[in-house]
Motif scaffolding. Structure first.
Motif, PDB file in Angstrom:
ATOM      1  N   SER A  25       0.819  -1.215   0.000  1.00 54.88           N
ATOM      2  CA  SER A  25       0.000   0.000   0.000  1.00 54.88           C
ATOM      3  C   SER A  25       0.849   1.258   0.000  1.00 54.88           C
ATOM      4  CB  SER A  25      -0.931   0.001   1.220  1.00 54.88           C
ATOM      5  OG  SER A  25      -0.209   0.274   2.423  1.00 54.88           O
ATOM      6  N   ALA A  26       2.095   1.151   0.480  1.00 51.61           N
ATOM      7  CA  ALA A  26       2.977   2.319   0.534  1.00 51.61           C
ATOM      8  C   ALA A  26       3.270   2.856  -0.858  1.00 51.61           C
ATOM      9  CB  ALA A  26       4.283   1.953   1.239  1.00 51.61           C
ATOM     10  N   PHE A  27       3.358   1.973  -1.859  1.00 53.48           N
ATOM     11  CA  PHE A  27       3.666   2.433  -3.215  1.00 53.48           C
ATOM     12  C   PHE A  27       2.572   3.348  -3.752  1.00 53.48           C
ATOM     13  CE2 PHE A  27       6.578  -1.052  -2.834  1.00 53.48           C
ATOM     14  CZ  PHE A  27       7.647  -0.703  -3.642  1.00 53.48           C
ATOM     15  N   VAL A  28       1.323   3.051  -3.385  1.00 58.96           N
ATOM     16  CA  VAL A  28       0.213   3.894  -3.827  1.00 58.96           C
ATOM     17  C   VAL A  28       0.285   5.246  -3.126  1.00 58.96           C
ATOM     18  CG1 VAL A  28      -2.297   4.081  -3.959  1.00 58.96           C
ATOM     19  CG2 VAL A  28      -1.207   1.852  -4.256  1.00 58.96           C
ATOM     20  N   ALA A  29       0.571   5.250  -1.815  1.00 57.27           N
ATOM     21  CA  ALA A  29       0.648   6.498  -1.058  1.00 57.27           C
ATOM     22  C   ALA A  29       1.839   7.345  -1.487  1.00 57.27           C
ATOM     23  CB  ALA A  29       0.722   6.191   0.438  1.00 57.27           C
ATOM     24  N   ILE A  30       2.957   6.708  -1.809  1.00 61.32           N
ATOM     25  CA  ILE A  30       4.158   7.451  -2.226  1.00 61.32           C
ATOM     26  C   ILE A  30       3.892   8.219  -3.517  1.00 61.32           C
ATOM     27  CG2 ILE A  30       6.492   7.152  -3.149  1.00 61.32           C
ATOM     28  CD1 ILE A  30       6.912   4.963  -1.060  1.00 61.32           C
ATOM     29  N   ARG A  31       3.075   7.653  -4.395  1.00 65.53           N
ATOM     30  CA  ARG A  31       2.757   8.341  -5.643  1.00 65.53           C
ATOM     31  C   ARG A  31       2.131   9.701  -5.371  1.00 65.53           C
ATOM     32  NH1 ARG A  31       0.324   4.717 -10.514  1.00 65.53           N
ATOM     33  NH2 ARG A  31       2.115   3.349 -10.832  1.00 65.53           N
ATOM     34  N   SER A  32       1.197   9.733  -4.429  1.00 64.52           N
ATOM     35  CA  SER A  32       0.513  10.993  -4.113  1.00 64.52           C
ATOM     36  C   SER A  32       1.428  11.947  -3.369  1.00 64.52           C
ATOM     37  CB  SER A  32      -0.740  10.708  -3.280  1.00 64.52           C
ATOM     38  OG  SER A  32      -1.323  11.916  -2.833  1.00 64.52           O
ATOM     39  N   ALA A  33       2.064  11.467  -2.304  1.00 61.26           N
ATOM     40  CA  ALA A  33       2.914  12.337  -1.490  1.00 61.26           C
ATOM     41  C   ALA A  33       4.129  12.819  -2.267  1.00 61.26           C
ATOM     42  CB  ALA A  33       3.357  11.600  -0.225  1.00 61.26           C
ATOM     43  N   GLY A  34       4.646  11.978  -3.168  1.00 60.53           N
ATOM     44  CA  GLY A  34       5.845  12.332  -3.926  1.00 60.53           C
ATOM     45  C   GLY A  34       5.647  13.474  -4.896  1.00 60.53           C
ATOM     46  N   ARG A  35       4.408  13.794  -5.225  1.00 64.51           N
ATOM     47  CA  ARG A  35       4.149  14.931  -6.114  1.00 64.51           C
ATOM     48  C   ARG A  35       4.340  16.260  -5.403  1.00 64.51           C
ATOM     49  NH1 ARG A  35      -0.717  11.807  -7.317  1.00 64.51           N
ATOM     50  NH2 ARG A  35      -0.385  10.544  -9.201  1.00 64.51           N
ATOM     51  N   ALA A  36       4.206  16.253  -4.082  1.00 62.52           N
ATOM     52  CA  ALA A  36       4.288  17.506  -3.323  1.00 62.52           C
ATOM     53  C   ALA A  36       5.550  17.606  -2.472  1.00 62.52           C
ATOM     54  CB  ALA A  36       3.058  17.648  -2.420  1.00 62.52           C
ATOM     55  N   TYR A  37       6.188  16.478  -2.186  1.00 60.36           N
ATOM     56  CA  TYR A  37       7.355  16.475  -1.304  1.00 60.36           C
ATOM     57  C   TYR A  37       8.572  15.922  -2.032  1.00 60.36           C
ATOM     58  CZ  TYR A  37       4.260  17.423   2.652  1.00 60.36           C
ATOM     59  OH  TYR A  37       3.354  17.998   3.512  1.00 60.36           O
ATOM     60  N   VAL A 225       2.765   5.980   9.889  1.00 66.17           N
ATOM     61  CA  VAL A 225       2.038   5.234  10.924  1.00 66.17           C
ATOM     62  C   VAL A 225       1.882   3.756  10.555  1.00 66.17           C
ATOM     63  CG1 VAL A 225      -0.158   5.020  12.158  1.00 66.17           C
ATOM     64  CG2 VAL A 225       0.810   7.293  11.706  1.00 66.17           C
ATOM     65  N   PHE A 226       1.508   3.473   9.300  1.00 65.42           N
ATOM     66  CA  PHE A 226       1.175   2.093   8.934  1.00 65.42           C
ATOM     67  C   PHE A 226       2.321   1.346   8.238  1.00 65.42           C
ATOM     68  CE2 PHE A 226      -2.909   4.163   9.630  1.00 65.42           C
ATOM     69  CZ  PHE A 226      -3.513   3.253  10.478  1.00 65.42           C
ATOM     70  N   PRO A 227       2.750   1.737   7.018  1.00 63.66           N
ATOM     71  CA  PRO A 227       3.848   0.983   6.391  1.00 63.66           C
ATOM     72  C   PRO A 227       5.177   1.078   7.136  1.00 63.66           C
ATOM     73  CG  PRO A 227       2.614   2.201   4.737  1.00 63.66           C
ATOM     74  CD  PRO A 227       2.167   2.714   6.072  1.00 63.66           C
ATOM     75  N   THR A 228       5.330   2.091   8.026  1.00 62.62           N
ATOM     76  CA  THR A 228       6.590   2.193   8.768  1.00 62.62           C
ATOM     77  C   THR A 228       6.433   1.668  10.194  1.00 62.62           C
ATOM     78  OG1 THR A 228       7.246   4.124   7.454  1.00 62.62           O
ATOM     79  CG2 THR A 228       8.449   3.740   9.498  1.00 62.62           C
ATOM     80  N   ALA A 229       5.656   2.371  11.036  1.00 64.64           N
ATOM     81  CA  ALA A 229       5.548   1.982  12.447  1.00 64.64           C
ATOM     82  C   ALA A 229       4.979   0.577  12.618  1.00 64.64           C
ATOM     83  CB  ALA A 229       4.688   3.004  13.197  1.00 64.64           C
ATOM     84  N   LEU A 257       0.816  -7.541  -5.038  1.00 65.64           N
ATOM     85  CA  LEU A 257      -0.188  -6.780  -4.306  1.00 65.64           C
ATOM     86  C   LEU A 257      -0.272  -5.346  -4.798  1.00 65.64           C
ATOM     87  CD1 LEU A 257       0.466  -8.108  -0.685  1.00 65.64           C
ATOM     88  CD2 LEU A 257      -1.412  -8.687  -2.217  1.00 65.64           C
ATOM     89  N   VAL A 258       0.868  -4.777  -5.203  1.00 68.57           N
ATOM     90  CA  VAL A 258       0.862  -3.415  -5.752  1.00 68.57           C
ATOM     91  C   VAL A 258       0.011  -3.369  -7.013  1.00 68.57           C
ATOM     92  CG1 VAL A 258       2.264  -1.626  -6.833  1.00 68.57           C
ATOM     93  CG2 VAL A 258       3.058  -2.722  -4.747  1.00 68.57           C
ATOM     94  N   VAL A 259       0.165  -4.367  -7.875  1.00 72.20           N
ATOM     95  CA  VAL A 259      -0.636  -4.438  -9.098  1.00 72.20           C
ATOM     96  C   VAL A 259      -2.124  -4.476  -8.750  1.00 72.20           C
ATOM     97  CG1 VAL A 259      -1.225  -5.882 -11.072  1.00 72.20           C
ATOM     98  CG2 VAL A 259       1.169  -5.532 -10.465  1.00 72.20           C
ATOM     99  N   LEU A 260      -2.498  -5.313  -7.772  1.00 81.01           N
ATOM    100  CA  LEU A 260      -3.900  -5.442  -7.376  1.00 81.01           C
ATOM    101  C   LEU A 260      -4.430  -4.140  -6.776  1.00 81.01           C
ATOM    102  CD1 LEU A 260      -6.422  -7.168  -6.927  1.00 81.01           C
ATOM    103  CD2 LEU A 260      -5.422  -7.928  -4.761  1.00 81.01           C
ATOM    104  N   MET A 261      -3.650  -3.513  -5.888  1.00 81.86           N
ATOM    105  CA  MET A 261      -4.096  -2.281  -5.240  1.00 81.86           C
ATOM    106  C   MET A 261      -4.203  -1.127  -6.227  1.00 81.86           C
ATOM    107  SD  MET A 261      -2.071  -2.403  -1.596  1.00 81.86           S
ATOM    108  CE  MET A 261      -2.429  -3.675  -0.397  1.00 81.86           C
TER     109      MET A 261
END
Length: 308
Positions: A25-37, A225-229, A257-261
């Motif tokens: 799930s982190a790969f999906v979140a990184i896509r969004s956050a990586g556009r701004a950070y 919180v989730f993929p790290t902690a 799982l990344v493909v599925l998510m």
């Protein structure tokens, strides 16, 4: 005998499943956050929110400080895996397409197997090697099918290779520490170490957080919180109960799982090759984690059992 050996494996297997699902799930979140950070700011923000979560849990549980003998592994894994890996991978993924990055980083489990056998004395049974080979082939197919063919750069590939090496070395360094400290202790202070190492990016994080949209910031907090902690703690729990090589092989489930998510969350319909690669990744993990069954007794003319 088999039941006594099998039951303790269930919590460790469940922990490994939680880890790979959250890391995917982190790969999906990184896509969004990586556009701004930027890469360093994203790594620091992720580690800071993760460390804060872990410190609160550690304080509530009152586990105390890790023993002195565990600190070497904690500091090494914190610098290499939590700090260096996350920052370099964020940077590398800006230089190459997602497929190439996934392909190169998946060298990591193979490096873990080699380093684990060399430095930790991990065994490499045929089933493990066969499963890793199948999974790596699946990762290659997934990577090639997702590659856009034009964005790859030498710098990006080198960065992803360095990230894979940092990941492998961090895992091998973490394993001995888990023999002396709890999974929560190792993860908490490893994450703190990585956050401190990323403090030079504090200025970038402060500037970018002002301009970043709220969803991107929430994605960064989610990553912490989730993929790290949570996921790094469940990883440490499972790693303490198996070999580094076997746990490394488990992470080959992540590309599938990344493909599925991505399909479910982003509407990115995978192609036939991508699906084939994902199936191979999961099949290889199943083979690598399977155990050879003990020989069953066979009956002879006297009616007495004789071992095969």
């Amino acid at each position: 005998m088999n039941t006594t050996l099998g039951r303790p494996r269930l919590p460790a297997t469940a922990a490994a499943v939680v880890t790979v699902v959250l890391w995917a799930s982190a790969f999906v979140a990184i896509r969004s956050a990586g556009r701004a950070y930027s890469p360093g700011a994203l790594a620091l923000g992720r580690l800071a929110s993760g460390a804060l979560t872990l410190v609160v849990i550690w304080a509530v549980r009152r586990e105390g400080l890790p023993p002195r003998a565990a600190w070497r592994g904690i500091l090494q894994s914190g610098l290499l895996w939590f700090g260096l890996y996350m920052a370099i991978l964020n940077w590398g993924e800006r230089q190459v397409d997602a497929g190439t990055a996934a392909l190169v980083v998946n060298v990591g489990p193979l490096l873990i197997a080699l380093l684990g056998a060399r430095l930790l004395g991990d065994s490499t049974p045929p089933r493990l090697l066969a499963g890793m080979t199948v999974s790596f082939a699946g990762a290659v197919i997934v990577g090639l099918s997702m590659s856009d063919g034009g964005r790859s750069s030498v710098l990006g590939v080198v960065l992803c290779l360095l990230a894979a090496l940092a990941y492998a070395c961090g895992v091998v360094a973490q394993k001995p520490a888990l023999a002396r400290a709890s999974a929560l202790q190792v993860t908490t202070f490893g994450c703190l170490t990585g956050a401190v190492a990323c403090l030079p990016f504090a200025g970038q994080l402060a500037e970018e957080s002002v301009r970043a949209p709220v969803p991107a910031t929430l994605d960064m907090v989610y990553l912490g919180v989730f993929p790290t902690a949570l996921a790094f703690t469940t990883w440490a729990y499972a790693l303490a109960r198996t070999t580094a090589s076997r746990m490394g092989a488990t992470t080959y489930a992540v590309p599938a799982l990344v493909v599925l998510m991505s399909w479910l969350a982003l509407g990115e319909v995978p192609g036939v090759l991508t699906l084939v690669g994902g199936v191979l990744c999961l099949a290889g993990v199943a083979v690598s984690r399977s155990q050879r069954r003990a020989g069953r007794p066979v009956r002879v003319a006297t009616g007495r059992p004789r071992p095969e």
